[in-house]
Scaffold this motif. Sequence first.
Motif, short mmCIF file in Angstrom:
data_model
loop_
_atom_site.label_atom_id
_atom_site.label_comp_id
_atom_site.label_asym_id
_atom_site.label_seq_id
_atom_site.Cartn_x
_atom_site.Cartn_y
_atom_site.Cartn_z
N PHE A 56 0.87 -1.18 0.00
CA PHE A 56 0.00 0.00 0.00
C PHE A 56 0.90 1.22 0.00
O PHE A 56 2.09 1.13 0.29
CB PHE A 56 -0.94 0.00 1.22
N ASP A 57 0.34 2.38 -0.35
CA ASP A 57 1.12 3.61 -0.39
C ASP A 57 1.60 3.97 1.02
O ASP A 57 0.83 3.89 1.99
CB ASP A 57 0.28 4.76 -0.94
N THR A 58 2.86 4.35 1.12
CA THR A 58 3.43 4.63 2.44
C THR A 58 4.15 5.97 2.47
O THR A 58 4.56 6.50 1.44
CB THR A 58 4.43 3.53 2.84
N HIS A 59 4.35 6.48 3.67
CA HIS A 59 5.24 7.61 3.91
C HIS A 59 5.82 7.46 5.31
O HIS A 59 5.23 6.80 6.17
CB HIS A 59 4.52 8.95 3.76
N LYS A 60 6.97 8.04 5.53
CA LYS A 60 7.65 7.90 6.81
C LYS A 60 6.79 8.45 7.95
O LYS A 60 6.18 9.51 7.84
CB LYS A 60 9.00 8.63 6.78
N GLY A 61 6.77 7.70 9.05
CA GLY A 61 6.08 8.16 10.25
C GLY A 61 4.59 7.93 10.24
O GLY A 61 3.91 8.31 11.20
N MET A 62 4.04 7.32 9.19
CA MET A 62 2.59 7.14 9.12
C MET A 62 2.10 6.14 10.17
O MET A 62 2.82 5.24 10.59
CB MET A 62 2.20 6.66 7.72
N ASP A 63 0.85 6.33 10.60
CA ASP A 63 0.21 5.37 11.50
C ASP A 63 -0.14 4.11 10.73
O ASP A 63 -0.53 4.16 9.56
CB ASP A 63 -1.06 5.97 12.11
N LEU A 64 -0.01 2.98 11.39
CA LEU A 64 -0.39 1.70 10.80
C LEU A 64 -1.44 1.02 11.66
O LEU A 64 -1.39 1.09 12.88
CB LEU A 64 0.84 0.77 10.69
#
Length: 253
Positions: free
Chosen positions: A195-203
């Motif tokens: 899935f699309d990601t970025h640094k520090g994102m909530d999971l």
Amino acid sequence: MRNKDYEEYASKKYDELIESQEAFNSKFKLESYSNWFYDQESELLRVYNDDDDEIFFKYIPIGTYSLKSNTWLWSWENEHSIEKNKLKTLVVKQLGEKRDYEKLTKGLIDCDREECWDFVAISKSMINAIGVYCTNSKDLLTYKLLTKVFTDKDSSLIRMMKQKTVDCGNHGFRRPAFVCKHLNHKEKLGFEEAFDTHKGMDLDDEDSFAAWCDECEQVRLETDGWNEESEKFADIKLVCEECYFELKEFNKK
């Protein structure tokens, strides 16, 4: 003469640190906590027990000490220290330049382990903090100034911290991520993600960072998804979140 002047100055600041740290330990009793974890992006330290008894602190990294090489590395010189507030330690370097204290100006120093507390004590005397804390991971001691107690236990920062972590030799304790065995920093191989990601994102609890190269994606499509054959080809390995995004930056086309 300058060296003697430094030794006297460091000794004085060390004595001040011992006195203030005794009061700090008496108040927070950090020795009663068996676990710790820190997140470099949020600059948060969590000390806790298995029963979820815990305290969170905002911190400033001061430096690290390698038990293998017997060297001290100031955080302002440490490229693996991503905390933005590490630049506050430059006031210590400025003092060293003003007073000709070489140990406060060189980024990497050969020294004994005990001398680290002199560096921490001098830093605390110049940077507002309520206490100090040292963590030990794979023969690397990391010294921190604790600036305040972080009380917002419902924040997204804390939710992220309390997710499962992996101890990375390059980046310390970070969230886990998974990549195929082919991804590297030498050849751009593409970067397909779950899935699309970025640094520090909530999971969400069931989600993890996961990526694979273009060749793995081709095998996955040809074999109708992830199965024994495609998984064997990918040979997924565990990395930390920081390593994951370094690989993403290099391999994406």
